[in-house]
Design a protein around this motif. Structure first.
Motif, mmCIF file in Angstrom:
data_model
loop_
_atom_site.group_PDB
_atom_site.id
_atom_site.type_symbol
_atom_site.label_atom_id
_atom_site.label_comp_id
_atom_site.label_asym_id
_atom_site.label_seq_id
_atom_site.Cartn_x
_atom_site.Cartn_y
_atom_site.Cartn_z
ATOM 1 N N VAL A 11 -13.103 -90.046 18.265
ATOM 2 C CA VAL A 11 -13.986 -89.141 17.531
ATOM 3 C C VAL A 11 -13.211 -88.298 16.511
ATOM 4 O O VAL A 11 -13.673 -88.078 15.394
ATOM 5 C CB VAL A 11 -14.796 -88.218 18.473
ATOM 6 C CG1 VAL A 11 -15.826 -89.026 19.240
ATOM 7 C CG2 VAL A 11 -13.905 -87.431 19.416
ATOM 8 N N VAL A 12 -12.009 -87.840 16.894
ATOM 9 C CA VAL A 12 -11.200 -87.066 15.958
ATOM 10 C C VAL A 12 -10.778 -87.930 14.788
ATOM 11 O O VAL A 12 -10.851 -87.510 13.614
ATOM 12 C CB VAL A 12 -9.949 -86.477 16.669
ATOM 13 C CG1 VAL A 12 -9.027 -85.801 15.643
ATOM 14 C CG2 VAL A 12 -10.374 -85.463 17.737
ATOM 15 N N GLU A 13 -10.352 -89.134 15.070
ATOM 16 C CA GLU A 13 -9.956 -90.051 14.006
ATOM 17 C C GLU A 13 -11.127 -90.340 13.060
ATOM 18 O O GLU A 13 -10.961 -90.428 11.840
ATOM 19 C CB GLU A 13 -9.446 -91.351 14.620
ATOM 20 C CG GLU A 13 -8.788 -92.285 13.610
ATOM 21 C CD GLU A 13 -8.173 -93.502 14.278
ATOM 22 O OE1 GLU A 13 -7.151 -94.000 13.791
ATOM 23 O OE2 GLU A 13 -8.744 -93.964 15.289
ATOM 24 N N ALA A 14 -12.335 -90.445 13.635
ATOM 25 C CA ALA A 14 -13.508 -90.708 12.805
ATOM 26 C C ALA A 14 -13.834 -89.512 11.914
ATOM 27 O O ALA A 14 -14.254 -89.690 10.770
ATOM 28 C CB ALA A 14 -14.709 -91.048 13.706
ATOM 29 N N VAL A 15 -13.673 -88.307 12.448
ATOM 30 C CA VAL A 15 -13.896 -87.113 11.630
ATOM 31 C C VAL A 15 -12.909 -87.066 10.469
ATOM 32 O O VAL A 15 -13.276 -86.819 9.320
ATOM 33 C CB VAL A 15 -13.767 -85.827 12.476
ATOM 34 C CG1 VAL A 15 -13.774 -84.593 11.574
ATOM 35 C CG2 VAL A 15 -14.907 -85.735 13.477
#
Length: 287
Positions: A277-281
């Motif tokens: 999720v952090v990488e996607a943000v």
């Protein structure tokens, strides 16, 4: 002696969040269950990993060494999860997002939702100090704050800048002006956010540099309350430009004095940068 990963994960959660209460919420298990799993880990290996102090805990010297290992272990798990999620071309789960101003987050979250419709979004708001603490505690995955203070566990990325502006009620004596000087603030009640707000810190620093001291400060706990107080005729409000509410009862005034702009940062725990999720943000920043 085989390692019980469930017990090890329980320790990692508690070490990450600094309390059994926050860790149990993040792990999705009851506090007694989490406490028992950590107790069994310590008992099985005959060690003390955590010092209990009421609702908070502190790591022992051995606990700190083990936490270094578990951070790598479960960090690798997150990396593996991200690889598999990309292979499926789908992402599920939840993004816990904190922001010091919702207006600063909507564009980024809209881009994120468009690319990852299967991920739920939990949005938490507060001042920069509060959101920063939540990111450190792990109760939110990513935050937007205006606080650049370095921390060894955090990674920050500049999102943009915005100016401070003042505003008054439409019938205020300064409503016909297009600009305002810092010295004008000391003759009026100043309506600003609570201590911990970067907006407050910025305007107070500007006043200090100008050797000015406001005669009266009306402190509020939200930018909505700042607007409501000014609409009620209680003083002159100061906010970041993007936070100004375009209400017909309010008149915006630019500062004539040079005041450094506020820089907004995206912030997350460095150890979580491989989280899907952090990488996607991060992939949505600027997109």
């Amino acid at each position: 002696m085989p390692m019980n990963l469930t017990h090890l994960r329980a320790f990692h959660h508690v070490a990450t969040y600094g309390s059994f209460v926050a860790a149990s919420t993040a792990a999705g298990v009851s506090q007694p269950t989490l406490s028992e799993q950590v107790r069994l880990l310590e008992q099985r290996h005959g060690v003390l990993l955590l010092q209990r102090a009421g609702r908070s805990v502190e790591l022992t010297a051995l606990g700190r060494k083990l936490f270094t290992v578990t951070a790598k272990l479960f960090g690798a798990e997150l990396e593996a999860e991200a690889v598999l999620a990309k292979a499926r071309h789908v992402m599920l789960g939840e993004l816990r997002f904190g922001t010091d101003a919702p207006i600063n987050a909507v564009g980024l979250l809209a881009a994120f939702r468009g690319r990852n419709p299967g991920v739920g979004i939990q949005l938490v708001s507060g001042n920069s100090a509060d959101i920063r603490k939540r990111v450190l505690a792990g109760t939110v995955d990513v935050g937007i704050i205006a606080d650049e203070t370095p921390h060894p566990e955090l990674t920050t990325r500049i999102l943009g800048t915005q100016d401070l502006v003042a505003f008054v009620r439409h019938d205020h004596e300064m409503a016909d002006a297009k600009t305002i000087r810092l010295r004008d603030l000391i003759s009026q009640p100043l309506v600003i956010r609570e201590i911990g707000s970067v907006t407050r810190r910025s305007i107070e620093q500007a006043l200090t540099v100008a050797r000015l001291q406001p005669t009266e400060i009306l402190e509020t706990d939200s930018r909505e309350a700042v607007h409501a107080a000014v609409i009620a005729g209680l003083g002159v409000g100061v906010v970041a430009e993007d936070e100004f509410n375009d209400d017909p009862r309010l008149v915006l005034l630019d500062f004539a004095d040079p005041i450094p702009p506020i820089t907004e940062y995206l912030v997350y725990r460095t150890e979580n940068q491989l989280s899907h999720v952090v990488e996607a943000v991060l992939g949505c920043v600027g997109g």
